[in-house]
Design a protein around this motif. Structure first.
Motif, PDB file in Angstrom:
ATOM      1  N   TYR A  25      -1.629   8.513   6.721  1.00  0.00           N
ATOM      2  CA  TYR A  25      -1.666   7.409   7.682  1.00  0.00           C
ATOM      3  C   TYR A  25      -1.549   7.903   9.121  1.00  0.00           C
ATOM      4  O   TYR A  25      -2.142   7.316  10.026  1.00  0.00           O
ATOM      5  CB  TYR A  25      -0.602   6.365   7.340  1.00  0.00           C
ATOM      6  CG  TYR A  25      -0.866   5.687   6.008  1.00  0.00           C
ATOM      7  CD1 TYR A  25      -2.173   5.512   5.545  1.00  0.00           C
ATOM      8  CD2 TYR A  25       0.166   5.238   5.193  1.00  0.00           C
ATOM      9  CE1 TYR A  25      -2.435   4.912   4.327  1.00  0.00           C
ATOM     10  CE2 TYR A  25      -0.098   4.633   3.965  1.00  0.00           C
ATOM     11  CZ  TYR A  25      -1.392   4.478   3.539  1.00  0.00           C
ATOM     12  OH  TYR A  25      -1.650   3.888   2.323  1.00  0.00           O
ATOM     13  N   GLN A  47       2.754   2.393   9.458  1.00  0.00           N
ATOM     14  CA  GLN A  47       2.678   2.696   8.019  1.00  0.00           C
ATOM     15  C   GLN A  47       3.180   4.109   7.752  1.00  0.00           C
ATOM     16  O   GLN A  47       3.899   4.358   6.804  1.00  0.00           O
ATOM     17  CB  GLN A  47       1.230   2.575   7.523  1.00  0.00           C
ATOM     18  CG  GLN A  47       0.744   1.174   7.335  1.00  0.00           C
ATOM     19  CD  GLN A  47       1.578   0.405   6.323  1.00  0.00           C
ATOM     20  OE1 GLN A  47       2.199  -0.584   6.656  1.00  0.00           O
ATOM     21  NE2 GLN A  47       1.625   0.866   5.102  1.00  0.00           N
ATOM     22  N   GLU A  51       6.306   5.228   5.326  1.00  0.00           N
ATOM     23  CA  GLU A  51       6.204   6.139   4.170  1.00  0.00           C
ATOM     24  C   GLU A  51       7.233   7.259   4.264  1.00  0.00           C
ATOM     25  O   GLU A  51       7.844   7.628   3.267  1.00  0.00           O
ATOM     26  CB  GLU A  51       4.791   6.734   4.052  1.00  0.00           C
ATOM     27  CG  GLU A  51       3.649   5.736   3.945  1.00  0.00           C
ATOM     28  CD  GLU A  51       3.736   4.790   2.755  1.00  0.00           C
ATOM     29  OE1 GLU A  51       4.623   4.957   1.905  1.00  0.00           O
ATOM     30  OE2 GLU A  51       2.921   3.859   2.683  1.00  0.00           O
ATOM     31  N   GLU A  95      -3.043   2.877  -1.699  1.00  0.00           N
ATOM     32  CA  GLU A  95      -1.866   2.083  -2.076  1.00  0.00           C
ATOM     33  C   GLU A  95      -1.908   1.716  -3.565  1.00  0.00           C
ATOM     34  O   GLU A  95      -0.873   1.657  -4.218  1.00  0.00           O
ATOM     35  CB  GLU A  95      -1.735   0.836  -1.197  1.00  0.00           C
ATOM     36  CG  GLU A  95      -1.255   1.117   0.219  1.00  0.00           C
ATOM     37  CD  GLU A  95       0.119   1.793   0.308  1.00  0.00           C
ATOM     38  OE1 GLU A  95       0.934   1.630  -0.623  1.00  0.00           O
ATOM     39  OE2 GLU A  95       0.363   2.495   1.292  1.00  0.00           O
ATOM     40  N   GLN A 128       5.029  -2.703  -3.270  1.00  0.00           N
ATOM     41  CA  GLN A 128       3.612  -2.330  -3.404  1.00  0.00           C
ATOM     42  C   GLN A 128       2.691  -3.555  -3.407  1.00  0.00           C
ATOM     43  O   GLN A 128       1.543  -3.462  -2.997  1.00  0.00           O
ATOM     44  CB  GLN A 128       3.389  -1.484  -4.665  1.00  0.00           C
ATOM     45  CG  GLN A 128       3.783  -0.033  -4.507  1.00  0.00           C
ATOM     46  CD  GLN A 128       3.208   0.621  -3.276  1.00  0.00           C
ATOM     47  OE1 GLN A 128       3.934   0.954  -2.354  1.00  0.00           O
ATOM     48  NE2 GLN A 128       1.887   0.791  -3.207  1.00  0.00           N
ATOM     49  N   GLU A 131       2.100  -4.043   0.117  1.00  0.00           N
ATOM     50  CA  GLU A 131       1.342  -2.917   0.667  1.00  0.00           C
ATOM     51  C   GLU A 131      -0.150  -3.052   0.326  1.00  0.00           C
ATOM     52  O   GLU A 131      -1.004  -2.863   1.187  1.00  0.00           O
ATOM     53  CB  GLU A 131       1.876  -1.593   0.107  1.00  0.00           C
ATOM     54  CG  GLU A 131       3.291  -1.266   0.537  1.00  0.00           C
ATOM     55  CD  GLU A 131       3.370  -0.578   1.883  1.00  0.00           C
ATOM     56  OE1 GLU A 131       3.554  -1.291   2.885  1.00  0.00           O
ATOM     57  OE2 GLU A 131       3.243   0.655   1.932  1.00  0.00           O
TER      58      GLU A 131
HETATM   59 FE   LIG Z   1       2.678   2.455   1.262  1.00  0.00          FE
END
Ligand SMILES: [Fe+2]
Ligand SMILES: [Fe+2]
Length: 166
Positions: A25, A47, A51, A95, A128, A131
């Motif tokens: 990212y 993002q 992470e 993702e 998730q 995400e």
């Molecule tokens: Fe993620």
């Protein structure tokens, strides 16, 4: 209960994967910045930070459970892309892959009858859903806007990101 070696290894691999995601990212963010898409770039930068935050959280969990975290080599990430649509499509696909990895950790923890790790990772399973959804929403918006209106999406993305977090 201390972590079994299988669970420790599964979380350690996931920490490495989170760091790879963070670099992916960051790389996307830098590419977008260079192309003049400040909104998309800022979104990707957030993002990337998130992470890395996941990696730290997981490392902290392993420490608390008496396990040792081993930081290993993080593979290289792509540095060139075809533009915002390509980037957000790749982010969405990534993702989806991460969801499978996280589910894999829950599975190992369940096989090892490790309740605390399952509990800790369910949070990431739930996350998730968001995400995948936020990346796929941007893909749809970019497709709808087309080349002509893409800068409108770029400009509005920061605002939406803020309201998503509320
Ligand atoms: Fe993620
Ligand atoms: Fe993550």
């Amino acid at each position: 209960m201390r972590l079994t070696e299988k669970v420790r290894k599964a979380i350690n691999d996931q920490i490495n994967a989170e760091m790879w995601s963070s670099n992916l990212y960051l790389s996307m963010s830098m590419f977008l910045k260079h192309e003049g898409y400040d909104g998309f770039s800022a979104w990707m930068m957030m993002q990337s930070q998130e992470e890395l935050g996941h990696a730290y959280e997981m490392a902290d969990f392993v420490n608390k459970r008496g396990g040792k975290v081993e930081i290993t080599k993080v593979d290289a990430v792509p540095t060139t892309f075809d533009g915002p649509l390509d980037i957000f499509e790749k982010a969405y696909e990534h993702e989806c892959k991460v969801t499978e990895l996280i589910e894999g950790v829950v599975k190992v923890a369940s096989e090892e009858r490790d309740m605390a790790t399952q509990d800790f990772f369910w949070k990431f399973v739930r996350e998730q859903v968001e995400e995948e959804d936020s990346a796929s929403q941007i893909v749809s918006d970019i497709k709808l806007a087309g080349d002509l209106h893409i800068s409108l999406i770029d400009h509005s993305i920061m605002e939406r990101r803020r309201s998503d977090k509320k």
